[in-house]
Design an enzyme around this catalytic site. Structure first.
Site, PDB file in Angstrom:
ATOM      1  N   ARG A  89      -9.587  -1.453 -10.787  1.00  0.00           N
ATOM      2  CA  ARG A  89      -8.805  -0.415 -11.480  1.00  0.00           C
ATOM      3  C   ARG A  89      -7.373  -0.886 -11.729  1.00  0.00           C
ATOM      4  O   ARG A  89      -6.798  -0.606 -12.775  1.00  0.00           O
ATOM      5  CB  ARG A  89      -8.813   0.900 -10.700  1.00  0.00           C
ATOM      6  CG  ARG A  89     -10.148   1.586 -10.705  1.00  0.00           C
ATOM      7  CD  ARG A  89     -10.539   1.998 -12.133  1.00  0.00           C
ATOM      8  NE  ARG A  89     -11.828   2.625 -12.117  1.00  0.00           N
ATOM      9  CZ  ARG A  89     -12.846   2.277 -12.889  1.00  0.00           C
ATOM     10  NH1 ARG A  89     -12.721   1.297 -13.753  1.00  0.00           N
ATOM     11  NH2 ARG A  89     -13.986   2.896 -12.802  1.00  0.00           N
ATOM     12  N   GLU A  92      -7.613  -3.115 -14.548  1.00  0.00           N
ATOM     13  CA  GLU A  92      -7.799  -2.285 -15.740  1.00  0.00           C
ATOM     14  C   GLU A  92      -6.468  -1.681 -16.205  1.00  0.00           C
ATOM     15  O   GLU A  92      -6.181  -1.645 -17.403  1.00  0.00           O
ATOM     16  CB  GLU A  92      -8.802  -1.171 -15.437  1.00  0.00           C
ATOM     17  CG  GLU A  92      -9.091  -0.260 -16.606  1.00  0.00           C
ATOM     18  CD  GLU A  92     -10.071   0.842 -16.244  1.00  0.00           C
ATOM     19  OE1 GLU A  92     -10.824   1.243 -17.137  1.00  0.00           O
ATOM     20  OE2 GLU A  92     -10.062   1.319 -15.087  1.00  0.00           O
ATOM     21  N   SER A 115      10.532  -9.501 -10.599  1.00  0.00           N
ATOM     22  CA  SER A 115      10.256 -10.384  -9.477  1.00  0.00           C
ATOM     23  C   SER A 115       9.184  -9.792  -8.567  1.00  0.00           C
ATOM     24  O   SER A 115       9.177  -8.591  -8.300  1.00  0.00           O
ATOM     25  CB  SER A 115      11.531 -10.607  -8.666  1.00  0.00           C
ATOM     26  OG  SER A 115      11.253 -11.376  -7.514  1.00  0.00           O
TER      27      SER A 115
END
Length: 148
Positions: A89, A92, A115
């Site tokens: 996820r 995704e 960073s």
């Protein structure tokens, strides 16, 4: 000397046996929950003092405590495409919102990156009558691309 993977297995077994939480382990180390968890999973390193505290709390072997202090090869265990649903996820989210995040960050800061070294992250639970919400706050220093 043991590997980071062997260290991780020992830590997870000790965590389970003790019925400890990552919050408990982080409190023992005196560090944040996210950073401590990352180190215990082999993706970061602790200082000798923090590693010793985690070792004492979880009753780890000296080689496991030593492994906690060694620098990590970050992302080494990560597959190309995660199969674990929660990790997938997040991948995704990057597929869907990655370009959006890049555009918004560059619009507000200019060309550069966030960073992951000068970085903190918090994971919180927000109660909601429709179902509890996961709140993830990532706070990284902006690093502008160098022009030459």
């Amino acid at each position: 000397m043991i590997t980071k993977q062997e260290m991780k297995a020992q830590i997870l077994a000790a965590k389970s046996a003790k019925k400890a939480t990552w919050t408990d382990i982080a409190a023992a180390a005196g560090l944040s929950e996210v950073y401590t968890t990352s180190a215990c999973l082999g993706e970061n390193a602790l200082g000798w003092d923090e590693a010793s505290k985690v070792g004492a709390y979880l009753d780890l072997t000296p080689p496991a405590v030593d492994a906690l202090t060694r620098p990590a090869n970050k992302g080494e265990a990560a597959p190309t495409i995660p199969k674990e649903p929660l990790q997938y996820r997040f991948q995704e989210i990057l597929y869907v919102y990655g370009e959006t995040l890049k555009e918004l960050i560059e619009e507000k800061f200019g060309p550069g990156i966030m960073s992951a070294i000068d970085f903190t992250m918090e994971v919180d639970k927000l109660p909601d009558p429709k179902g509890d919400r996961v709140v993830i706050t990532m706070n990284g220093k902006f690093l502008a691309y160098k022009k030459w």
